[in-house]
Design a protein around this motif. Structure first.
Motif, PDB file in Angstrom:
ATOM      1  N   VAL A 181       0.843  -1.191   0.000  1.00  0.00           N
ATOM      2  CA  VAL A 181       0.000   0.000   0.000  1.00  0.00           C
ATOM      3  C   VAL A 181       0.879   1.242   0.000  1.00  0.00           C
ATOM      4  N   GLY A 182       0.462   2.262  -0.737  1.00  0.00           N
ATOM      5  CA  GLY A 182       1.218   3.502  -0.780  1.00  0.00           C
ATOM      6  C   GLY A 182       2.472   3.380  -1.622  1.00  0.00           C
ATOM      7  N   LEU A 183       3.469   4.195  -1.317  1.00  0.00           N
ATOM      8  CA  LEU A 183       4.740   4.190  -2.047  1.00  0.00           C
ATOM      9  C   LEU A 183       5.895   4.105  -1.047  1.00  0.00           C
ATOM     10  N   PRO A 184       7.023   3.517  -1.464  1.00  0.00           N
ATOM     11  CA  PRO A 184       8.167   3.416  -0.549  1.00  0.00           C
ATOM     12  C   PRO A 184       8.819   4.768  -0.318  1.00  0.00           C
ATOM     13  N   ARG A 185       9.544   4.879   0.792  1.00  0.00           N
ATOM     14  CA  ARG A 185      10.225   6.128   1.103  1.00  0.00           C
ATOM     15  C   ARG A 185      11.323   6.430   0.101  1.00  0.00           C
ATOM     16  N   TRP A 186      12.117   5.404  -0.237  1.00  0.00           N
ATOM     17  CA  TRP A 186      13.199   5.584  -1.200  1.00  0.00           C
ATOM     18  C   TRP A 186      13.092   4.522  -2.282  1.00  0.00           C
ATOM     19  N   SER A 187      13.371   4.895  -3.494  1.00  0.00           N
ATOM     20  CA  SER A 187      13.363   3.940  -4.607  1.00  0.00           C
ATOM     21  C   SER A 187      14.249   4.444  -5.731  1.00  0.00           C
ATOM     22  N   ALA A 230      12.642  -0.476  -4.580  1.00  0.00           N
ATOM     23  CA  ALA A 230      12.682   0.233  -3.299  1.00  0.00           C
ATOM     24  C   ALA A 230      13.951  -0.148  -2.547  1.00  0.00           C
ATOM     25  N   ILE A 231      14.514   0.808  -1.824  1.00  0.00           N
ATOM     26  CA  ILE A 231      15.746   0.583  -1.064  1.00  0.00           C
ATOM     27  C   ILE A 231      15.556   1.071   0.373  1.00  0.00           C
ATOM     28  N   ASP A 232      16.468   0.626   1.253  1.00  0.00           N
ATOM     29  CA  ASP A 232      16.456   1.107   2.628  1.00  0.00           C
ATOM     30  C   ASP A 232      17.499   2.202   2.797  1.00  0.00           C
ATOM     31  N   GLU A 233      17.721   2.613   4.038  1.00  0.00           N
ATOM     32  CA  GLU A 233      18.649   3.720   4.300  1.00  0.00           C
ATOM     33  C   GLU A 233      20.091   3.393   3.940  1.00  0.00           C
ATOM     34  N   ARG A 234      20.416   2.103   3.759  1.00  0.00           N
ATOM     35  CA  ARG A 234      21.765   1.700   3.363  1.00  0.00           C
ATOM     36  C   ARG A 234      21.909   1.591   1.850  1.00  0.00           C
ATOM     37  N   GLY A 235      20.806   1.787   1.130  1.00  0.00           N
ATOM     38  CA  GLY A 235      20.833   1.630  -0.318  1.00  0.00           C
ATOM     39  C   GLY A 235      20.607   0.203  -0.766  1.00  0.00           C
ATOM     40  N   PHE A 277      22.165   1.461  -6.718  1.00  0.00           N
ATOM     41  CA  PHE A 277      22.376   2.589  -5.818  1.00  0.00           C
ATOM     42  C   PHE A 277      23.799   3.118  -5.946  1.00  0.00           C
ATOM     43  N   GLY A 278      23.920   4.459  -6.079  1.00  0.00           N
ATOM     44  CA  GLY A 278      25.236   5.073  -6.228  1.00  0.00           C
ATOM     45  C   GLY A 278      25.517   6.165  -5.224  1.00  0.00           C
ATOM     46  N   GLY A 279      24.801   6.175  -4.119  1.00  0.00           N
ATOM     47  CA  GLY A 279      24.987   7.216  -3.110  1.00  0.00           C
ATOM     48  C   GLY A 279      23.739   8.063  -2.951  1.00  0.00           C
TER      49      GLY A 279
END
Length: 551
Positions: free
Chosen positions: A23-29, A69-74, A109-111
């Motif tokens: 549901v919804g959208l991820p924080r980072w992607s 979608a990614i987490d805070e570590r990428g 992910f590149g940073g």
């Protein structure tokens, strides 16, 4: 001379599809940058818009954003994804677009940028595999790369289009692979597309293929190798790779597995879609196709109404519904149409219960049924965990006893039927502790017992109860809590004719597809019927108030 005027059928009332997915959208992607890149370098490969810039539909775009979608570590939050849609809904073009992005587009992910959004870069050594159990299946996807990759992409990235292997200047490749598990072993693909994995079964090495793909992905150097399965609705009981994916998702949803990272995305017609009712059928098809608006509903209706098309095939391929095997005890639409998860069983409500126990192999379950309206609900269940956690597992009998104690403390339990096999001692203890609270005995006569209801000697009664449950489901005279564990067990059940009628059972004696919770549900409803027939509840009400209540 008059001329008849034929008008197009009016659009049916809109109905909401059954949606499975986050549901919804991820924080980072990483997906947002990938959408922009695809609009510049990819083309629509077929249809009336062939040659125009590629555009993901909103549903496809949302799926892409979640898949990347990614987490805070990428790190990717999803290691595996399933995209299930009806036939013709654009699964192969989606897979080709994702593969193209992995091949030469930004996908890793590149940073982080200063504004907190991720930087997206190409994979340094991309290797995409299009896997299937037949060459024809891989061809469906491979033939789309030529018209999808624009001339700009071909020239800029030095793409060499081959029929079975596509190379790029920087060393990346896309290749088609089929049923050769040994040849796949040890590969380090960065993305594997599992094409039509509802066809992947044991006899065509489909399960071996899937296991090798999972092992290869697990050992990837950056942990970012993943697989994407595109599939139609599977046939329950066939034990396809797609069915195993679905069962894994159900196990995670039910809390029976601690695994994570599985993205399951599906849109299907409502369970009450009536194939014989043109308006209902059209509404169901429109719901199931989602934003795949290129699908001609009139043509799909014609295919479904063709007498040569079995109803089960229509539901699987055109409504994207998971329907039972030919010998299934009931269908998913029949079960789902009776779900009422909003029905709250209040504390103190008068209920009956049924318990079916096992030591280690089968599941153990405790199911309740409200006396007032017959609403059936799962109180607790104990199943062997999937994978290594299940080795040497046995049901925790203290946990079972605690669940029974809590149930008697929370509700007004007036009947409690228990299958005695492997739980004889507990059944006797429950009789001694709770028997004086029960209004009817589970077994009457010379061997009267307040809680023991031995299924080995009650085949006639249970068969009749199973048949009555099916009638109640068909008439919508039954409601249940929608518990995914109960649903899974109900759909696992197979028709089992005997000399008393048609009962239910597992597909085979040693099958891992359990049915114990639906057995408990059928038994609980039988306990309610026995209670009502006994008149015991009326007598209790009369004694308490001095009045006779109607029921």
């Amino acid at each position: 001379m008059s001329t008849a005027v034929h008008s197009a059928p009016a659009d049916p009332p809109r109905v909401e599809p059954v949606r499975i997915g986050p549901v919804g959208l991820p924080r980072w992607s990483l997906g947002w940058d990938m959408l922009a890149w695809s609009a510049r370098y990819l083309l629509q490969p077929d249809g009336p818009d062939a040659g125009r810039p590629w555009r993901f539909t909103p549903e496809q775009a949302r799926f892409l954003v979640w898949f990347y979608a990614i987490d805070e570590r990428g790190k990717f939050t999803n290691r595996y994804a399933v995209y299930r849609r009806l036939k013709g809904a654009g699964k192969d073009p989606l897979a080709s677009a994702v593969s193209s992005l992995e091949f030469v587009g930004p996908c890793r992910f590149g940073g982080w940028r200063a504004d907190g959004t991720p930087i997206v870069v190409p994979h340094p050594a991309p290797w995409v595999q299009i896997a299937a159990v037949s060459r024809d299946q891989t061809r469906n996807t491979m033939t789309l790369f030529g018209p999808m990759l624009s001339r700009k992409a071909i020239e800029e990235f030095g793409i060499d289009l081959g029929k079975e292997i596509i190379h790029s200047r920087r060393g990346g490749r896309i290749e088609a692979v089929t049923s050769s598990p040994r040849a796949l072993e040890g590969g380090r693909a960065t993305l594997v597309i599992k094409n039509e994995n509802h066809h992947w079964i044991g006899s065509n090495s489909g399960h071996e293929m899937s296991e090798v793909i999972a092992r290869n992905a697990a050992k990837s150097r950056d942990g970012a190798s993943r697989a994407l399965a595109i599939t139609n609705a599977h046939e329950p009981g066939e034990d396809s790779d797609a069915e195993r994916d679905y069962d894994a998702w159900l196990s995670i949803q039910a809390g029976r597995s601690i695994a994570d990272g599985l993205l399951y995305d599906s849109i299907e017609a409502p369970p009450d879609t009536d194939l014989a009712d043109p308006a209902s059928l059209r509404a169901g098809l429109i719901a199931a196709r989602g934003d795949s608006i290129w699908l001609d509903v009139d043509r799909l209706v014609a295919e479904i109404q063709d007498p040569r098309t079995p109803p089960s095939m229509s539901r699987r391929f055109y409504l994207n519904q998971v329907v039972s095997a030919p010998d299934g005890w009931l269908t998913a639409p029949e079960w789902d149409a009776c779900a009422d998860p909003g029905r709250v069983v209040e504390d103190g409500e008068t209920v009956v219960m049924f318990f079916d126990g096992s030591k280690s192999n089968d599941a153990s379950g405790l199911v309740g049924c409200c006396v007032s309206d017959g609403h059936t609900f799962v109180i607790d269940a104990w199943e062997k965990p999937a994978g290594p956690a299940g080795e040497g597992w046995e049901v925790n009998r203290d946990a079972v006893n605690l669940a029974v104690r809590k149930a008697f403390g929370r509700w007004d339990v007036v009947a409690f039927y228990c299958d005695v096999r492997e739980f004889e001692q507990h059944v006797d203890l429950w009789r001694d502790e709770y028997g004086d609270r029960l209004l009817i005995q589970a077994t009457t006569g010379q061997r009267a017992h307040a809680t023991a209801w031995d299924m080995r000697t009650r085949v006639r009664e249970f068969t009749a109860a199973a048949e009555r449950t099916l009638v109640d489901l068909a008439d919508r005279a039954l409601s249940h809590d929608g518990d995914p564990r109960l649903r899974r067990h109900a759909l696992n059940a197979r028709r089992r004719p005997n000399r008393y009628g048609v009962g239910l059972g597992k597909e085979s004696r040693n099958s891992d597809r359990k049915v114990d919770l639906i057995v408990c549900a059928v038994g609980a409803r039988q306990a309610r019927r026995d209670l009502i027939a006994s008149g015991a509840l009326l007598k209790r009400r009369s004694n308490r108030t001095g009045r006779v209540w109607s029921f």
